[in-house]
Design a protein around this motif. Structure first.
Motif, PDB file in Angstrom:
ATOM      1  N   LEU A 127      39.941  17.893  -3.149  1.00 55.95           N
ATOM      2  CA  LEU A 127      39.471  18.429  -1.868  1.00 55.95           C
ATOM      3  C   LEU A 127      38.195  19.249  -2.050  1.00 55.95           C
ATOM      4  O   LEU A 127      37.255  19.145  -1.257  1.00 55.95           O
ATOM      5  N   GLU A 128      38.167  20.059  -3.103  1.00 50.04           N
ATOM      6  CA  GLU A 128      36.983  20.873  -3.370  1.00 50.04           C
ATOM      7  C   GLU A 128      35.789  19.982  -3.713  1.00 50.04           C
ATOM      8  O   GLU A 128      34.668  20.219  -3.251  1.00 50.04           O
ATOM      9  N   ASN A 129      36.038  18.943  -4.526  1.00 52.05           N
ATOM     10  CA  ASN A 129      34.962  18.023  -4.894  1.00 52.05           C
ATOM     11  C   ASN A 129      34.461  17.247  -3.675  1.00 52.05           C
ATOM     12  O   ASN A 129      33.263  16.978  -3.539  1.00 52.05           O
ATOM     13  N   ALA A 130      35.415  16.865  -2.796  1.00 54.36           N
ATOM     14  CA  ALA A 130      35.019  16.136  -1.589  1.00 54.36           C
ATOM     15  C   ALA A 130      34.088  16.990  -0.734  1.00 54.36           C
ATOM     16  O   ALA A 130      33.097  16.494  -0.192  1.00 54.36           O
ATOM     17  N   SER A 131      34.396  18.266  -0.627  1.00 52.43           N
ATOM     18  CA  SER A 131      33.547  19.178   0.141  1.00 52.43           C
ATOM     19  C   SER A 131      32.147  19.256  -0.469  1.00 52.43           C
ATOM     20  O   SER A 131      31.137  19.197   0.250  1.00 52.43           O
ATOM     21  N   ASP A 132      32.098  19.352  -1.796  1.00 60.14           N
ATOM     22  CA  ASP A 132      30.803  19.417  -2.484  1.00 60.14           C
ATOM     23  C   ASP A 132      30.005  18.130  -2.277  1.00 60.14           C
ATOM     24  O   ASP A 132      28.784  18.163  -2.071  1.00 60.14           O
ATOM     25  N   GLU A 133      30.714  16.989  -2.345  1.00 59.48           N
ATOM     26  CA  GLU A 133      30.027  15.707  -2.215  1.00 59.48           C
ATOM     27  C   GLU A 133      29.496  15.478  -0.809  1.00 59.48           C
ATOM     28  O   GLU A 133      28.418  14.901  -0.605  1.00 59.48           O
ATOM     29  N   LEU A 134      30.239  15.940   0.191  1.00 61.95           N
ATOM     30  CA  LEU A 134      29.747  15.838   1.564  1.00 61.95           C
ATOM     31  C   LEU A 134      28.508  16.716   1.762  1.00 61.95           C
ATOM     32  O   LEU A 134      27.565  16.333   2.461  1.00 61.95           O
ATOM     33  N   LYS A 135      28.498  17.876   1.141  1.00 65.24           N
ATOM     34  CA  LYS A 135      27.331  18.754   1.216  1.00 65.24           C
ATOM     35  C   LYS A 135      26.133  18.080   0.542  1.00 65.24           C
ATOM     36  O   LYS A 135      25.008  18.099   1.062  1.00 65.24           O
ATOM     37  N   ASN A 136      26.381  17.473  -0.632  1.00 69.23           N
ATOM     38  CA  ASN A 136      25.300  16.762  -1.332  1.00 69.23           C
ATOM     39  C   ASN A 136      24.765  15.617  -0.486  1.00 69.23           C
ATOM     40  O   ASN A 136      23.563  15.348  -0.460  1.00 69.23           O
ATOM     41  N   SER A 137      25.689  14.929   0.201  1.00 67.37           N
ATOM     42  CA  SER A 137      25.275  13.831   1.070  1.00 67.37           C
ATOM     43  C   SER A 137      24.352  14.334   2.177  1.00 67.37           C
ATOM     44  O   SER A 137      23.300  13.745   2.451  1.00 67.37           O
ATOM     45  N   ASN A 138      24.741  15.421   2.792  1.00 67.36           N
ATOM     46  CA  ASN A 138      23.918  15.997   3.868  1.00 67.36           C
ATOM     47  C   ASN A 138      22.558  16.440   3.343  1.00 67.36           C
ATOM     48  O   ASN A 138      21.522  16.206   3.983  1.00 67.36           O
ATOM     49  N   LYS A 158      20.460   5.810   0.125  1.00 71.80           N
ATOM     50  CA  LYS A 158      21.515   5.122  -0.621  1.00 71.80           C
ATOM     51  C   LYS A 158      22.365   6.115  -1.397  1.00 71.80           C
ATOM     52  O   LYS A 158      23.596   6.012  -1.435  1.00 71.80           O
ATOM     53  N   GLU A 159      21.712   7.102  -2.022  1.00 70.89           N
ATOM     54  CA  GLU A 159      22.451   8.122  -2.771  1.00 70.89           C
ATOM     55  C   GLU A 159      23.338   8.939  -1.838  1.00 70.89           C
ATOM     56  O   GLU A 159      24.474   9.277  -2.179  1.00 70.89           O
ATOM     57  N   ALA A 160      22.817   9.235  -0.657  1.00 69.41           N
ATOM     58  CA  ALA A 160      23.601  10.001   0.316  1.00 69.41           C
ATOM     59  C   ALA A 160      24.839   9.226   0.737  1.00 69.41           C
ATOM     60  O   ALA A 160      25.932   9.792   0.871  1.00 69.41           O
ATOM     61  N   ILE A 161      24.705   7.927   0.937  1.00 75.83           N
ATOM     62  CA  ILE A 161      25.845   7.090   1.320  1.00 75.83           C
ATOM     63  C   ILE A 161      26.896   7.067   0.220  1.00 75.83           C
ATOM     64  O   ILE A 161      28.100   7.114   0.485  1.00 75.83           O
ATOM     65  N   GLU A 162      26.448   7.001  -1.045  1.00 76.88           N
ATOM     66  CA  GLU A 162      27.385   6.988  -2.168  1.00 76.88           C
ATOM     67  C   GLU A 162      28.163   8.298  -2.241  1.00 76.88           C
ATOM     68  O   GLU A 162      29.371   8.302  -2.511  1.00 76.88           O
ATOM     69  N   TYR A 163      27.473   9.400  -2.033  1.00 70.72           N
ATOM     70  CA  TYR A 163      28.161  10.695  -2.021  1.00 70.72           C
ATOM     71  C   TYR A 163      29.237  10.716  -0.924  1.00 70.72           C
ATOM     72  O   TYR A 163      30.359  11.187  -1.136  1.00 70.72           O
ATOM     73  N   THR A 164      28.884  10.216   0.248  1.00 69.62           N
ATOM     74  CA  THR A 164      29.834  10.203   1.359  1.00 69.62           C
ATOM     75  C   THR A 164      31.021   9.310   1.066  1.00 69.62           C
ATOM     76  O   THR A 164      32.174   9.662   1.329  1.00 69.62           O
ATOM     77  N   ARG A 165      30.776   8.137   0.505  1.00 69.22           N
ATOM     78  CA  ARG A 165      31.858   7.206   0.175  1.00 69.22           C
ATOM     79  C   ARG A 165      32.822   7.828  -0.828  1.00 69.22           C
ATOM     80  O   ARG A 165      34.043   7.727  -0.687  1.00 69.22           O
ATOM     81  N   THR A 166      32.277   8.490  -1.843  1.00 70.04           N
ATOM     82  CA  THR A 166      33.119   9.140  -2.845  1.00 70.04           C
ATOM     83  C   THR A 166      33.976  10.222  -2.209  1.00 70.04           C
ATOM     84  O   THR A 166      35.172  10.356  -2.500  1.00 70.04           O
ATOM     85  N   ALA A 167      33.370  10.998  -1.331  1.00 66.06           N
ATOM     86  CA  ALA A 167      34.103  12.074  -0.668  1.00 66.06           C
ATOM     87  C   ALA A 167      35.231  11.515   0.191  1.00 66.06           C
ATOM     88  O   ALA A 167      36.354  12.038   0.192  1.00 66.06           O
ATOM     89  N   ILE A 168      34.953  10.459   0.923  1.00 69.36           N
ATOM     90  CA  ILE A 168      35.973   9.848   1.779  1.00 69.36           C
ATOM     91  C   ILE A 168      37.131   9.310   0.940  1.00 69.36           C
ATOM     92  O   ILE A 168      38.304   9.446   1.300  1.00 69.36           O
ATOM     93  N   ASN A 169      36.821   8.689  -0.199  1.00 68.43           N
ATOM     94  CA  ASN A 169      37.863   8.172  -1.075  1.00 68.43           C
ATOM     95  C   ASN A 169      38.764   9.292  -1.586  1.00 68.43           C
ATOM     96  O   ASN A 169      39.981   9.152  -1.671  1.00 68.43           O
ATOM     97  N   ARG A 170      38.148  10.415  -1.939  1.00 72.33           N
ATOM     98  CA  ARG A 170      38.939  11.549  -2.419  1.00 72.33           C
ATOM     99  C   ARG A 170      39.873  12.058  -1.323  1.00 72.33           C
ATOM    100  O   ARG A 170      41.049  12.337  -1.552  1.00 72.33           O
ATOM    101  N   LEU A 171      39.347  12.163  -0.127  1.00 75.72           N
ATOM    102  CA  LEU A 171      40.153  12.656   0.981  1.00 75.72           C
ATOM    103  C   LEU A 171      41.263  11.673   1.335  1.00 75.72           C
ATOM    104  O   LEU A 171      42.402  12.072   1.623  1.00 75.72           O
ATOM    105  N   ALA A 172      40.958  10.381   1.297  1.00 76.18           N
ATOM    106  CA  ALA A 172      41.967   9.371   1.613  1.00 76.18           C
ATOM    107  C   ALA A 172      43.104   9.420   0.608  1.00 76.18           C
ATOM    108  O   ALA A 172      44.283   9.348   0.967  1.00 76.18           O
ATOM    109  N   TYR A 173      42.749   9.548  -0.678  1.00 74.31           N
ATOM    110  CA  TYR A 173      43.775   9.647  -1.720  1.00 74.31           C
ATOM    111  C   TYR A 173      44.660  10.868  -1.489  1.00 74.31           C
ATOM    112  O   TYR A 173      45.889  10.801  -1.574  1.00 74.31           O
ATOM    113  N   THR A 174      44.032  11.992  -1.183  1.00 76.87           N
ATOM    114  CA  THR A 174      44.775  13.233  -0.966  1.00 76.87           C
ATOM    115  C   THR A 174      45.727  13.104   0.218  1.00 76.87           C
ATOM    116  O   THR A 174      46.897  13.474   0.140  1.00 76.87           O
TER     117      THR A 174
END
Length: 213
Positions: free
Chosen positions: A54-65, A86-102
């Motif tokens: 969850l903490e990493n997902a928050s960081d990755e969404l911030k990086n995406s923004n 493209k990098e921003a999209i990858e950050y967002t995808r990673t964050a979403i995956n983390r949240l979905a798993y959680t």
């Protein structure tokens, strides 16, 4: 992005994997009373990972923004802007995956007592069977290894393989399902190419079992 909800037995395999890492040097000394404690320790470990996710997902969404803002205001040309986007999209995808798993884990482990019980019981069954039938399981893995020995494998890879073989041999899980589940575990816990190695070994195990059958 994840396209399916994790089922109780998928969570149970992950708990079994984390439990196996806590086994005593001599597994034969493990008692039935200790098995639930092993799984409980694995649950605590997984909860810690969820918090980190969850903490990493928050960081990755911030990086995406941040990437999106940078691409709009600092890009020197169109190609640079596309790269940043493209990098921003990858950050967002990673964050979403983390949240979905959680969310999947929390739903399965806390939604109903029945589901939680199923997770706990199957994890214990896996650990018990791998402990009692280790020699047979390792022999099947060994026959699929080329110029290598089971004891020389990384512990995480060895345990993932053991779980898959136990699924197939003792719990009537179809080989294809067991292999897919093992590959998913390897993607989360093994090295960069671990999932490919796991996939190759288990396919050989499956092929050899079909020939003998």
């Amino acid at each position: 992005m994840q396209d399916r909800t994790r089922q109780p037995r998928q969570i149970a395999r992950e708990l079994a994997l984390l439990s196996l890492s806590q086994l005593p040097v001599n597994p034969k000394t493990l008692t039935e009373d200790q098995l639930p404690e092993l799984v409980l320790g694995a649950v605590r470990t997984l909860r810690g990972e969820i918090k980190d996710s969850l903490e990493n997902a928050s960081d990755e969404l911030k990086n995406s923004n941040d990437r999106l803002l940078t691409s709009e205001t600092r890009a020197a040309d169109l190609n640079t802007s596309r790269t940043m986007l493209k990098e921003a999209i990858e950050y967002t995808r990673t964050a979403i995956n983390r949240l979905a798993y959680t969310l999947d884990f929390l739903e399965l482990s806390q939604e109903t007592t029945k589901k939680y019980k199923e997770i706990n019981e199957y994890a214990i069954k896996l650990v018990r069977k791998i402990t009692s039938e280790r020699q047979l399981i390792d022999e099947k893995i060994s026959t699929a290894l080329v110029d290598w020995q089971v004891k020389r494998l990384a512990q995480i890879d060895r345990d993932i393989l053991r779980i898959a073989v136990a699924d197939i041999e003792f719990f009537d899980i179809p080989s294809k399902v067991a292999i897919n589940e093992a590959v998913e575990l390897a993607k989360r816990y093994s090295g960069e190419d671990g999932h490919r190695f796991i996939n190759g070994v288990l396919r050989k195990v499956s092929e050899q079992s079909q020939v003998k059958g």
